[in-house]
Design an enzyme around this catalytic site. Structure first.
Site, PDB file in Angstrom:
ATOM      1  N   LYS A 134       0.752  -1.288  -0.011  1.00  0.00           N
ATOM      2  CA  LYS A 134       0.038   0.007  -0.181  1.00  0.00           C
ATOM      3  C   LYS A 134       0.836   1.356  -0.146  1.00  0.00           C
ATOM      4  O   LYS A 134       0.567   2.262  -0.760  1.00  0.00           O
ATOM      5  CB  LYS A 134      -0.910   0.061   1.146  1.00  0.00           C
ATOM      6  CG  LYS A 134      -1.771   1.214   1.237  1.00  0.00           C
ATOM      7  CD  LYS A 134      -2.834   1.212   2.377  1.00  0.00           C
ATOM      8  CE  LYS A 134      -3.208   2.442   2.739  1.00  0.00           C
ATOM      9  NZ  LYS A 134      -3.483   2.877   4.008  1.00  0.00           N
ATOM     10  N   ASP A 152      -7.740   2.085   0.853  1.00  0.00           N
ATOM     11  CA  ASP A 152      -7.692   2.459   2.352  1.00  0.00           C
ATOM     12  C   ASP A 152      -9.046   2.216   2.776  1.00  0.00           C
ATOM     13  O   ASP A 152      -9.843   1.703   1.925  1.00  0.00           O
ATOM     14  CB  ASP A 152      -7.097   3.770   2.777  1.00  0.00           C
ATOM     15  CG  ASP A 152      -8.054   4.821   2.215  1.00  0.00           C
ATOM     16  OD1 ASP A 152      -9.243   4.700   1.621  1.00  0.00           O
ATOM     17  OD2 ASP A 152      -7.863   6.088   2.921  1.00  0.00           O
TER      18      ASP A 152
END
Ligand code: SF4
Length: 222
Positions: A134, A152
Site C-alpha cells: 500500500k 484504504d
C-alpha cells in the site's frame, strides 16, 4: 439489507462498467482539490510521510513532519542519530518503535542499493524494509507512475457502496478496481473516493441527499 432489495438496486443503476466513467467525471467535478493530504517537498519526504501515516491521520503526520523534515534531510541523517532520538522525534505518530525500525532499515537499503535515491516502481519500493504494497502504491502514484489502485478504509467502503466490488480483502478490491478504472485514473481515483468519503459518503451517516452519485449508486437512500 435484504438480498432482493440489493438486486433491485443494482439493476436500477446498471452495470459497473457503464457507471465508472460518469462516476469518475462527477467526482472530479465535485472534488477538484482531491490530492494527497500529506505535506512533503521531496521524494524522500514523501516516502517518510507515507511510512509515518500508518495507523494515524494525515493531519497528525503533517504536524510531526513540519519539524522532523527540518532536522532530517538526507537518508544519512536518519542513521546518524541514536535510535531513541528518532523514536522521540516521531513518537506522536504512534507505533513509533516499529516505524523507527522501518525508517532506519529503509534508509540503510536506500543508501546500499539505490544510491540514496527513492526508487519509482512498486517492485523496487517493496524491497525497502517496512514498505508494504500500500505504501509503495501511494509513493509510486505520487511520483507520477501509479502501478495499482490504493485501497484504504474510505476506498474500500465507497467501492462497496457504489457496487464496484463485492470483495472484503483490500488486495482483491484493488484487483477489481484495476480491471474497472482506466489506467490514467489509477492515481487520482483513490483521492476522489477518499475526499468523497470524508465530505459526503461518511461512514456512519452518508449524506446521500448532497451526493452527485445518487442515480449511479445502488446504496443511495434517496
Ligand atoms: S449516494 Fe449515498 S451511499 Fe452512494 S456514494 Fe453517495 S453518499 Fe454514498
Amino acid at each position: 439489507m435484504p438480498r432482493s432489495y440489493v438486486r433491485e438496486a443494482r439493476k436500477r443503476v446498471g452495470p459497473k462498467k457503464q457507471r465508472i466513467a460518469p462516476i469518475i467525471a462527477r467526482l472530479k467535478a465535485a472534488h477538484p482539490d482531491a490530492t494527497i493530504a500529506l505535506r512533503f517537498r521531496s521524494e524522500l519526504e514523501l516516502l517518510v510521510s507515507v511510512m509515518l501515516s500508518a495507523q494515524t491521520t494525515d493531519v497528525n503526520v503533517n504536524r510531526v513532519t513540519a519539524t522532523l523534515f527540518e532536522k532530517y534531510r538526507r537518508p544519512e541523517d536518519y542513521l546518524a542519530v541514536p535510535v531513541e532520538e528518532l523514536e522521540r522525534d516521531i513518537y506522536a505518530t504512534g507505533f513509533y518503535r516499529q516505524k523507527t525500525k522501518a525508517i532506519r532499515g529503509t534508509m540503510q537499503t536506500l543508501l546500499e542499493q539505490f544510491d540514496g535515491v527513492v526508487p519509482r516502481t512498486v517492485d523496487e519500493l517493496v524491497r525497502l524494509p517496512g514498505v508494504a504494497r500500500k505504501t509503495a502504491n501511494v509513493v509510486a502514484a505520487e511520483l507520477g507512475d501509479p502501478q495499482g489502485v490504493v485501497v484504504d478504509t474510505h476506498v474500500r467502503r465507497l467501492s462497496q457502496r457504489l457496487g464496484l466490488t463485492r470483495q472484503e480483502d483490500p488486495v482483491k478490491i484493488e484487483r477489481d478496481l484495476m480491471k474497472l478504472v482506466p489506467r490514467e485514473d489509477w492515481g487520482v481515483f483513490p483521492h476522489l473516493l477518499i475526499w468523497h468519503g470524508r465530505r459526503v459518503c461518511i461512514a456512519r451517516r452518508p449524506l446521500c441527499e448532497d451526493c452527485v452519485l445518487t442515480d449511479l449508486c445502488p446504496s443511495s437512500r434517496v
